[in-house]
Design an enzyme around this catalytic site. Structure first.
Site, PDB file in Angstrom:
ATOM      1  CB  ALA A  35       1.958  -1.233  -2.056  1.00 24.83           C
ATOM      2  CG  ASN A  38       1.710   1.924   2.882  1.00 22.30           C
ATOM      3  OD1 ASN A  38       2.430   1.897   3.873  1.00 22.30           O
ATOM      4  ND2 ASN A  38       2.074   2.481   1.742  1.00 22.30           N
ATOM      5  CG  ASP A 256      -0.558   1.795  -1.012  1.00 22.31           C
ATOM      6  OD1 ASP A 256      -0.791   1.165  -2.062  1.00 22.31           O
ATOM      7  OD2 ASP A 256       0.571   2.228  -0.710  1.00 22.31           O
TER       8      ASP A 256
END
Length: 314
Positions: A35, A38, A256
């Protein structure tokens, strides 16, 4: 110059090429996903400095993560841990419309992240610190790292961004809700879906939910409605953004991308309506191809979603 600092676990990602139960998969694409990384890639592609900090195994997958993030322009502060492997994410497509994601991260290098791994001066020099509620669910040391980073940022006057990113495989709704209620008063920017927001405050109406979340601390509350668009509450004003119409291929990583788009425009000083539109555009790009981050846009890509009627760019 680093503008955004983030940290957490990034894993090697094996994505099955064949639709159906994973036990019948024979071919996989190898990549990575996480996450926080990203978001770092998304912010970097949109023209801003981003640093990612994390632990990886002293293995080929750790090298893959370090080299890939560096290739995307991210300042990588990866600690190679010889005592634990890089975590794995396995992604299958059970049906044409259902993604099956499985994590193998117990006792991984990423879960061993600690406050000692974070450079306080790096955090103090940032324009914003971005954290995910995935990280505190990984381990006690990772949870302490989040608290430490937030305390350093708060003391230095660095704004804090938090994406709820609830993962039921890591902790229960009660555990996640308790932690989120504990820290929300320190947060300046909050990203959540409606369901994630209700882990903190049990309010049904989205606008009232956003208002209750803002009352607890955040100056900017972003509520994501997936394919239905998004809403932002900032300074008492509610803005809504309609979704872009795209063909969804893989929805993993869309949240994200949304956060990266919003944060990049916040760093650029964009108007609220513009940064919300950029967030939605980035989220739309993310779902148009397989992979957690590969289709994240650059600035020059953003207008492509306003495509001509025949779908051909000339």
């Amino acid at each position: 110059m680093t503008e955004l600092v983030t940290f957490g676990e990034t894993m090697a990602l094996f994505a099955a090429r064949r639709t159906g139960p994973l036990r019948f998969a024979r071919d996989f694409d190898l990549g990575l996903g996480g996450a926080e990384s990203n978001v770092a890639i998304g912010v970097s592609r949109l023209g801003h400095g981003a640093t990612w900090v994390g632990r990886v195994g002293a293995d080929e997958f750790g090298d893959l993560i370090r080299f890939t993030l560096a290739g995307e322009g991210v300042d990588v502060r990866a600690i190679a841990d010889p005592g634990a492997p890089t975590g794995l994410m396995i992604k299958g497509r059970r049906t044409a419309d259902l993604i099956d994601v499985r994590y193998y991260r117990k006792d991984s290098a990423g879960s061993r992240l600690s406050a000692a791994d974070l450079d306080p001066e790096l955090i103090r020099s940032a324009r914003i610190l971005h954290v995910s509620a995935i990280t505190p669910a990984l381990s006690a040391s990772a949870r302490e790292a989040v608290h430490h980073a937030m305390a350093v940022a708060k003391d230095a006057g660095v704004p804090i961004s938090l994406d709820v990113n609830y993962r039921k495989a890591l902790w229960s709704p009660e555990q996640a809700g308790a932690w989120l209620r504990e820290v929300i008063g320190e947060v300046d920017v909050l990203f959540a879906t409606e369901a994630e927001g209700r882990l903190i405050a049990d309010v049904a109406d989205p606008e009232k939910l956003a208002a209750e979340l803002a009352r607890r601390g955040p100056r900017h509350v972003l509520i994501k409605f997936g394919a239905e668009g998004a809403m932002e509450l900032s300074g008492g004003t509610v803005l809504r953004a309609e979704p872009y119409q795209v063909t969804e291929v893989d929805s993993v990583g869309a949240g994200d991308a949304f956060a990266a788009g919003w944060l990049a425009d916040w760093l650029a000083g964009a108007e609220p309506a513009d940064r919300l539109a950029t967030a939605c555009a980035a989220g739309a790009f993310a779902v148009t191809s397989q992979g957690d981050w590969e289709s994240l846009p650059r600035r020059s890509d953003l207008d492509l979603l306003r495509r001509p009627a025949d779908g051909v760019s000339r």
